[in-house]
Scaffold this motif. Structure first.
Motif, short mmCIF file in Angstrom:
data_model
loop_
_atom_site.label_atom_id
_atom_site.label_comp_id
_atom_site.label_asym_id
_atom_site.label_seq_id
_atom_site.Cartn_x
_atom_site.Cartn_y
_atom_site.Cartn_z
N THR A 9 0.83 -1.21 0.00
CA THR A 9 0.00 0.00 0.00
C THR A 9 0.86 1.25 0.00
O THR A 9 0.58 2.22 -0.72
CB THR A 9 -0.93 -0.01 1.22
N GLN A 12 2.28 1.69 -3.50
CA GLN A 12 1.28 2.22 -4.44
C GLN A 12 1.03 3.70 -4.21
O GLN A 12 0.87 4.48 -5.15
CB GLN A 12 -0.02 1.44 -4.33
N GLY A 13 0.99 4.11 -2.95
CA GLY A 13 0.78 5.53 -2.64
C GLY A 13 1.94 6.40 -3.10
O GLY A 13 1.73 7.48 -3.66
N THR A 16 1.85 6.63 -6.93
CA THR A 16 0.81 7.55 -7.37
C THR A 16 1.25 8.99 -7.16
O THR A 16 1.06 9.85 -8.03
CB THR A 16 -0.50 7.29 -6.61
N SER A 72 -6.60 9.87 -10.56
CA SER A 72 -5.56 8.98 -10.04
C SER A 72 -5.72 8.77 -8.53
O SER A 72 -5.62 7.64 -8.04
CB SER A 72 -4.17 9.56 -10.31
N LEU A 73 -5.98 9.84 -7.80
CA LEU A 73 -6.15 9.72 -6.35
C LEU A 73 -7.42 8.96 -6.00
O LEU A 73 -7.43 8.14 -5.08
CB LEU A 73 -6.16 11.10 -5.71
N SER A 75 -8.89 6.66 -7.81
CA SER A 75 -8.68 5.24 -8.10
C SER A 75 -7.80 4.58 -7.05
O SER A 75 -8.00 3.41 -6.70
CB SER A 75 -8.09 5.04 -9.49
N LEU A 76 -6.81 5.31 -6.52
CA LEU A 76 -5.99 4.76 -5.44
C LEU A 76 -6.84 4.51 -4.20
O LEU A 76 -6.74 3.44 -3.58
CB LEU A 76 -4.84 5.71 -5.09
N THR A 80 -7.52 0.66 -3.33
CA THR A 80 -6.56 0.17 -2.35
C THR A 80 -6.95 0.54 -0.91
O THR A 80 -7.06 -0.36 -0.07
CB THR A 80 -5.16 0.76 -2.65
#
Length: 88
Positions: A9, A12-13, A16, A72-73, A75-76, A80
């Motif tokens: 996680t 991924q953050g 992004t 993008s944010l 979808s994160l 997630t």
């Protein structure tokens, strides 16, 4: 939460955040190079000459890419973070 899930996680953050910042940083770099070259060629050493064009370019780039950054944010978060929070 396991260590692997936490680090995945986090990865991924960070990815992004990196991808979202690329357009603004690229425009700031290009604008700084152009203004610096202009200052070197004309021998004008005014501090506001570097600040104002960079600020205008960054604001314009942010305005243009705002939709992409928001998507993008979102979808994160949807893909997630919210499932992790909801899962407990």
């Amino acid at each position: 939460m396991s260590d692997a899930l936490f680090y995945d996680t986090l990865r991924q953050g960070l990815w992004t955040a990196f991808v979202i910042s690329i357009p603004i940083l690229t425009v700031a770099l290009a604008t700084g190079l152009v203004v610096g070259l202009f200052q070197a060629l004309t021998s004008i050493q005014e501090m506001t000459l570097t600040f104002v064009p960079k600020l205008a370019a960054i604001i314009g780039t942010f305005w243009i890419t705002m939709n992409y950054m928001s998507e993008s944010l979102v979808s994160l978060f949807k893909g997630t973070l919210i499932p992790i929070i909801a899962g407990g």
